[in-house]
Design a protein around this motif. Structure first.
Motif, PDB file in Angstrom:
ATOM      1  N   LEU A 144       0.533  -1.149   0.183  1.00 34.85           N
ATOM      2  CA  LEU A 144       0.211   0.679   0.182  1.00 34.85           C
ATOM      3  C   LEU A 144       1.306   1.613  -0.183  1.00 34.85           C
ATOM      4  CD1 LEU A 144      -2.538  -1.578   2.483  1.00 34.85           C
ATOM      5  CD2 LEU A 144      -2.841  -1.214   0.557  1.00 34.85           C
ATOM      6  N   PRO A 145       0.001   2.441  -0.362  1.00 36.59           N
ATOM      7  CA  PRO A 145       1.036   3.461  -0.482  1.00 36.59           C
ATOM      8  C   PRO A 145       1.304   4.015   0.203  1.00 36.59           C
ATOM      9  CG  PRO A 145      -0.545   3.815  -1.734  1.00 36.59           C
ATOM     10  CD  PRO A 145      -1.039   2.498  -0.950  1.00 36.59           C
ATOM     11  N   ILE A 146       1.042   3.920   1.423  1.00 33.49           N
ATOM     12  CA  ILE A 146       1.414   3.745   3.009  1.00 33.49           C
ATOM     13  C   ILE A 146       2.680   3.539   3.468  1.00 33.49           C
ATOM     14  CG2 ILE A 146      -0.693   4.297   4.240  1.00 33.49           C
ATOM     15  CD1 ILE A 146      -0.347   2.408   6.342  1.00 33.49           C
ATOM     16  N   MET A 147       2.840   2.364   2.921  1.00 35.20           N
ATOM     17  CA  MET A 147       4.673   0.827   3.200  1.00 35.20           C
ATOM     18  C   MET A 147       5.882   2.268   2.504  1.00 35.20           C
ATOM     19  SD  MET A 147       3.012  -2.558   2.523  1.00 35.20           S
ATOM     20  CE  MET A 147       1.564  -2.863   3.164  1.00 35.20           C
ATOM     21  N   ILE A 148       5.600   2.589   1.636  1.00 31.13           N
ATOM     22  CA  ILE A 148       6.537   3.327   1.220  1.00 31.13           C
ATOM     23  C   ILE A 148       7.808   4.077   1.325  1.00 31.13           C
ATOM     24  CG2 ILE A 148       7.363   4.847  -0.498  1.00 31.13           C
ATOM     25  CD1 ILE A 148       4.539   5.016  -1.818  1.00 31.13           C
ATOM     26  N   GLY A 149       9.033   3.917   1.730  1.00 30.44           N
ATOM     27  CA  GLY A 149       9.760   4.397   2.688  1.00 30.44           C
ATOM     28  C   GLY A 149      10.257   3.795   3.776  1.00 30.44           C
ATOM     29  N   HIS A 150       9.411   2.357   3.745  1.00 33.14           N
ATOM     30  CA  HIS A 150       9.909   1.278   5.270  1.00 33.14           C
ATOM     31  C   HIS A 150      10.721   0.178   4.372  1.00 33.14           C
ATOM     32  CE1 HIS A 150       7.903   3.306   8.113  1.00 33.14           C
ATOM     33  NE2 HIS A 150       6.755   3.181   7.462  1.00 33.14           N
ATOM     34  N   THR A 151      11.328  -0.640   5.049  1.00 33.69           N
ATOM     35  CA  THR A 151      12.112  -1.443   5.143  1.00 33.69           C
ATOM     36  C   THR A 151      11.421  -2.984   5.589  1.00 33.69           C
ATOM     37  OG1 THR A 151      14.100  -0.254   4.420  1.00 33.69           O
ATOM     38  CG2 THR A 151      14.543  -3.172   4.810  1.00 33.69           C
ATOM     39  N   ILE A 152      10.588  -3.913   5.042  1.00 28.73           N
ATOM     40  CA  ILE A 152      10.260  -4.399   5.448  1.00 28.73           C
ATOM     41  C   ILE A 152      11.251  -5.916   5.007  1.00 28.73           C
ATOM     42  CG2 ILE A 152       8.102  -5.974   4.788  1.00 28.73           C
ATOM     43  CD1 ILE A 152       6.603  -3.790   4.640  1.00 28.73           C
ATOM     44  N   ALA A 153      10.896  -6.947   6.230  1.00 24.19           N
ATOM     45  CA  ALA A 153      11.842  -8.797   6.070  1.00 24.19           C
ATOM     46  C   ALA A 153      10.984  -9.463   5.522  1.00 24.19           C
ATOM     47  CB  ALA A 153      12.708  -8.636   6.895  1.00 24.19           C
ATOM     48  N   ILE A 154      10.672 -10.012   4.109  1.00 28.14           N
ATOM     49  CA  ILE A 154      10.131 -10.645   4.035  1.00 28.14           C
ATOM     50  C   ILE A 154      10.503 -12.036   3.882  1.00 28.14           C
ATOM     51  CG2 ILE A 154       8.304 -11.400   2.436  1.00 28.14           C
ATOM     52  CD1 ILE A 154       8.950  -8.948   0.979  1.00 28.14           C
ATOM     53  N   TYR A 155       9.432 -13.352   4.551  1.00 24.27           N
ATOM     54  CA  TYR A 155      10.116 -14.456   4.904  1.00 24.27           C
ATOM     55  C   TYR A 155      10.252 -15.569   3.614  1.00 24.27           C
ATOM     56  CZ  TYR A 155      11.306 -19.050   7.374  1.00 24.27           C
ATOM     57  OH  TYR A 155      12.442 -19.707   7.759  1.00 24.27           O
ATOM     58  N   ASN A 156      11.474 -16.415   3.379  1.00 24.52           N
ATOM     59  CA  ASN A 156      11.204 -16.568   1.698  1.00 24.52           C
ATOM     60  C   ASN A 156      11.198 -18.721   1.881  1.00 24.52           C
ATOM     61  OD1 ASN A 156      13.753 -17.383   3.224  1.00 24.52           O
ATOM     62  ND2 ASN A 156      15.110 -17.053   0.682  1.00 24.52           N
ATOM     63  N   GLY A 157      11.424 -18.382   3.374  1.00 24.62           N
ATOM     64  CA  GLY A 157      11.212 -19.671   4.246  1.00 24.62           C
ATOM     65  C   GLY A 157      12.265 -20.010   4.072  1.00 24.62           C
ATOM     66  N   LYS A 158      13.623 -19.669   4.227  1.00 23.20           N
ATOM     67  CA  LYS A 158      14.844 -20.216   5.265  1.00 23.20           C
ATOM     68  C   LYS A 158      15.501 -18.459   5.814  1.00 23.20           C
ATOM     69  CE  LYS A 158      19.547 -21.788   4.286  1.00 23.20           C
ATOM     70  NZ  LYS A 158      20.042 -21.829   2.933  1.00 23.20           N
ATOM     71  N   LYS A 159      15.245 -17.619   4.826  1.00 21.73           N
ATOM     72  CA  LYS A 159      15.115 -16.569   6.154  1.00 21.73           C
ATOM     73  C   LYS A 159      14.735 -15.510   5.679  1.00 21.73           C
ATOM     74  CE  LYS A 159      18.457 -15.367   2.523  1.00 21.73           C
ATOM     75  NZ  LYS A 159      20.484 -15.444   2.577  1.00 21.73           N
ATOM     76  N   HIS A 160      14.791 -14.293   6.394  1.00 19.80           N
ATOM     77  CA  HIS A 160      14.213 -12.751   5.916  1.00 19.80           C
ATOM     78  C   HIS A 160      14.721 -11.749   5.546  1.00 19.80           C
ATOM     79  CE1 HIS A 160      11.616 -14.150   9.782  1.00 19.80           C
ATOM     80  NE2 HIS A 160      10.825 -13.364   8.893  1.00 19.80           N
ATOM     81  N   ILE A 161      14.502 -11.839   4.512  1.00 20.59           N
ATOM     82  CA  ILE A 161      14.641 -11.262   3.314  1.00 20.59           C
ATOM     83  C   ILE A 161      14.491  -9.419   3.441  1.00 20.59           C
ATOM     84  CG2 ILE A 161      15.642 -10.373   0.861  1.00 20.59           C
ATOM     85  CD1 ILE A 161      15.521 -13.598   0.128  1.00 20.59           C
ATOM     86  N   PRO A 162      15.318  -8.550   3.646  1.00 20.61           N
ATOM     87  CA  PRO A 162      14.909  -7.013   3.690  1.00 20.61           C
ATOM     88  C   PRO A 162      14.592  -6.413   1.915  1.00 20.61           C
ATOM     89  CG  PRO A 162      17.447  -7.433   4.172  1.00 20.61           C
ATOM     90  CD  PRO A 162      16.552  -8.700   4.006  1.00 20.61           C
ATOM     91  N   ILE A 163      13.697  -5.868   1.745  1.00 20.10           N
ATOM     92  CA  ILE A 163      12.734  -5.487   0.352  1.00 20.10           C
ATOM     93  C   ILE A 163      12.263  -3.777   1.242  1.00 20.10           C
ATOM     94  CG2 ILE A 163      11.406  -5.276  -1.060  1.00 20.10           C
ATOM     95  CD1 ILE A 163      13.264  -8.327  -0.703  1.00 20.10           C
TER      96      ILE A 163
END
Length: 90
Positions: free
Chosen positions: A37-56
């Motif tokens: 969503l637009p309120i998420m712009i500028g934040h870093t979110i670490a998304i889990y890929n099944g093994k580790k969290h990948i910061p995006i």
């Protein structure tokens, strides 16, 4: 009637809280199905890929896409190169 998009409630609450405080921290999440969503712009979110969290880092171009699209779960390892040609030359 069209389907509406899904966003994990805890993710929205955390981002709203960080926006009010003016903080920028990495937010870990397992919710790959959540839409950006637009309120998420500028934040870093670490998304889990099944093994580790990948910061995006979220940018404007990502709005409307799902978080899981930016965290690949499978990696292609190239096939081993055989030394067959080297053996034939000898």
């Amino acid at each position: 009637m069209k389907k509406s998009f899904f966003v994990a409630e805890f993710l929205i609450l955390q981002i709203k809280k960080l926006n009010l405080q003016g903080q920028k921290i990495v937010i870990p999440t397992w919710s790959r199905a959540s839409v950006i969503l637009p309120i998420m712009i500028g934040h870093t979110i670490a998304i889990y890929n099944g093994k580790k969290h990948i910061p995006i880092y979220i940018t404007e171009k990502m709005i409307g896409h799902k978080l899981g699209e930016f965290s690949p779960t499978r990696y292609y390892k190239s096939h081993k190169r055989s030394d067959r040609k080297a053996k034939l030359r000898r």
